[in-house]
Design an enzyme around this catalytic site. Structure first.
Site, PDB file in Angstrom:
ATOM      1  N   PRO A  75       0.873  -1.231  -0.081  1.00  0.00           N
ATOM      2  CA  PRO A  75      -0.142  -0.030  -0.044  1.00  0.00           C
ATOM      3  C   PRO A  75       0.861   1.190   0.153  1.00  0.00           C
ATOM      4  CG  PRO A  75      -0.045  -1.124   2.223  1.00  0.00           C
ATOM      5  CD  PRO A  75       0.690  -2.060   1.368  1.00  0.00           C
TER       6      PRO A  75
ATOM      7  N   GLY B  67       2.067   5.048   0.816  1.00  0.00           N
ATOM      8  CA  GLY B  67       1.796   6.274   1.835  1.00  0.00           C
ATOM      9  C   GLY B  67       1.642   5.599   3.205  1.00  0.00           C
TER      10      GLY B  67
ATOM     11  N   LEU C 177       5.632   1.717   4.450  1.00  0.00           N
ATOM     12  CA  LEU C 177       5.810   0.294   3.855  1.00  0.00           C
ATOM     13  C   LEU C 177       7.178   0.580   3.102  1.00  0.00           C
ATOM     14  CD1 LEU C 177       3.005  -1.683   4.506  1.00  0.00           C
ATOM     15  CD2 LEU C 177       4.948  -1.410   5.999  1.00  0.00           C
TER      16      LEU C 177
ATOM     17  N   SER D 285       7.008   2.104  -0.136  1.00  0.00           N
ATOM     18  CA  SER D 285       6.506   1.874  -1.378  1.00  0.00           C
ATOM     19  C   SER D 285       7.495   2.691  -2.385  1.00  0.00           C
ATOM     20  CB  SER D 285       5.277   2.089  -1.755  1.00  0.00           C
ATOM     21  OG  SER D 285       5.010   3.280  -1.288  1.00  0.00           O
TER      22      SER D 285
ATOM     23  N   ALA E  13      10.494   3.853  -2.182  1.00  0.00           N
ATOM     24  CA  ALA E  13      12.064   3.251  -2.281  1.00  0.00           C
ATOM     25  C   ALA E  13      11.987   1.868  -3.127  1.00  0.00           C
ATOM     26  CB  ALA E  13      12.422   2.850  -0.984  1.00  0.00           C
TER      27      ALA E  13
ATOM     28  N   ASP F 164      15.373   3.056   3.749  1.00  0.00           N
ATOM     29  CA  ASP F 164      14.582   2.538   2.901  1.00  0.00           C
ATOM     30  C   ASP F 164      15.114   1.861   1.546  1.00  0.00           C
ATOM     31  OD1 ASP F 164      12.697   3.586   4.568  1.00  0.00           O
ATOM     32  OD2 ASP F 164      11.280   4.363   3.109  1.00  0.00           O
TER      33      ASP F 164
HETATM   34  O1  PMV Z   1       7.097   6.384   6.158  1.00  0.00           O
HETATM   35  P1  PMV Z   1       8.310   6.046   5.209  1.00  0.00           P
HETATM   36  O2  PMV Z   1       8.435   4.496   4.805  1.00  0.00           O
HETATM   37  O3  PMV Z   1       8.692   6.960   4.449  1.00  0.00           O
HETATM   38  O4  PMV Z   1       9.543   6.052   6.393  1.00  0.00           O
HETATM   39  C1  PMV Z   1       9.851   7.268   7.047  1.00  0.00           C
HETATM   40  C2  PMV Z   1      10.896   7.173   8.047  1.00  0.00           C
HETATM   41  C3  PMV Z   1      11.636   8.368   8.266  1.00  0.00           C
HETATM   42  O5  PMV Z   1      12.735   7.966   9.396  1.00  0.00           O
HETATM   43  C4  PMV Z   1      10.618   9.264   8.868  1.00  0.00           C
HETATM   44  C5  PMV Z   1      12.271   9.174   7.144  1.00  0.00           C
HETATM   45  C6  PMV Z   1      13.480   8.481   6.677  1.00  0.00           C
HETATM   46  O6  PMV Z   1      14.041   8.898   5.491  1.00  0.00           O
HETATM   47  O7  PMV Z   1      14.172   7.552   7.418  1.00  0.00           O
END
Ligand code: PMV
Length: 341
Positions: free
Chosen positions: A126, A128, A131, A133, A135, A177
């Site tokens: 999914p 946003g 998880l 997505s 990356a 990620d």
């Molecule tokens: O929600 P996500 O999968 O984009 O994870 C973000 C994690 C953060 O630490 C907030 C940002 C990052 O780039 O590590």
């Protein structure tokens, strides 16, 4: 010619947000992937389709820019411009990945793509939802484009290019990620060593619960930065404590200490709340997971929407069923496999 590449999404177990400030984090690649197929195009454009999101994008291969038509959704291709859906933001990652100079046949942008291509994304993750997505899509797009141009890159180089794409699109991003989407596995990440693989002695039964509201990573990073500028001493103390939690969690995972791991997740959650990235819906999922038997549950990823992760040894089914009555949930397994190309 038709090529395919895929890359896994990820779940952060410890250290999100703190990792943006140079702290360590622990995360796993999960068995949900982005699969990108590139083939010779049916016209002279770069046509991108993501059926799961109902997104259709068109890039002019000469300028490397999304055309207006590229902002239409699949259902509206013949009508007036529709409002740009949140999900359309994902096209920017694909655009930047395709026009990354290392992928180009030479350094001249115009000759990168000498003919049109059709690029299809099959998305099991999914969007946003915290998880990874974006990356996974970026890594899979870079890998597919490299194969299409018959270029070879080391996984390290690929991860670096993918991180650069995330930086270009988001402004700030840790390499967490993109490292996981490239290498897979279970990593303790520090900025000094990159990803260090951990071998858990624990079973890791994990359930993800996700809210209808997508989290916007860029905005949430800014929100935390603002809080940090208002209360530097307090926020730095919180970030240092998250660092301690992450380091202790690494030991708990290696030593097989289930109870400690659950407790540390719950403490980390309290601190994410203090950083201002929690929401009513996420809290609701977190407490329902604990009530159904999860020994640890917390936000995973940026928060502000998106997902929670629940660690629930011997209670996976109960937690899954409970979370599915509140919002949507699924089990995830750790994927040792990174990018496939
Ligand atoms: O929600 P996500 O999968 O984009 O994870 C973000 C994690 C953060 O630490 C907030 C940002 C990052 O780039 O590590």
């Amino acid at each position: 010619m038709k090529v395919r590449a895929s890359a896994p999404g990820k779940a952060i177990l410890f250290g999100e947000h703190a990792v943006v400030y140079g702290k360590p984090a622990i995360a796993v690649a999960v068995d949900k992937r982005a699969i990108v197929t590139i083939q010779e195009g049916h016209d002279d454009n770069i046509n991108i389709k993501i059926p799961e999101l109902d997104i259709y994008g068109v890039i002019n291969p000469e300028t490397g820019l999304l055309t207006e038509k590229g902002l239409l959704s699949l259902q509206n291709t013949d009508s007036e411009l529709s409002p740009v859906p949140y999900e359309a933001g994902i096209l920017e990652y694909i655009q930047k990945a395709l026009f990354n100079s290392a992928i180009s046949t030479n350094d001249k942008l115009n000759s990168t793509w000498t003919h049109g291509i059709d690029l299809d994304v099959d998305l099991e993750i999914p969007i946003g939802a915290g998880l990874g997505s974006s990356a996974a899509i970026t890594v899979a797009t870079l890998a597919a484009a490299a194969r299409y141009h018959e270029k070879q890159f080391s996984p390290e180089k690929l991860a670096k290019m993918a991180h650069q794409v995330e930086l270009d699109v988001q402004g700030s991003a840790s390499p967490l990620d993109t490292t996981l989407s490239t290498h897979g596995g279970f990593i303790y990440f520090t900025h000094q060593n990159g990803g260090m693989m951990i071998k858990p002695t624990l079973e890791m039964p994990l359930v993800v619960g996700y809210t209808a509201e997508p989290g916007n990573t860029g905005l949430l990073i800014k929100k935390v930065r603002k809080l940090c500028s208002h209360h530097p001493d307090i926020i730095n103390t919180i970030l240092n404590t998250i660092e301690d939690i992450t380091n202790q969690a690494r030991d708990a995972i290696i030593n097989g200490d289930e109870e400690k791991l659950g407790e540390l997740m719950n403490i980390n959650q309290g601190l994410l709340d203090a950083l201002g990235v929690n929401t009513l819906e996420l809290s609701n999922l977190i407490y329902h997971a604990r009530q159904a038997g999860a020994i640890g549950s917390k936000i995973t990823g940026a928060g502000g929407g998106g997902s929670i992760i629940a660690y629930c040894p011997h209670k996976t089914q109960e937690v899954l069923e409970k979370l599915n009555t509140v919002e949507n949930a699924f089990k995830v397994n750790i994927s040792s496999e990174g990018v496939k190309w």
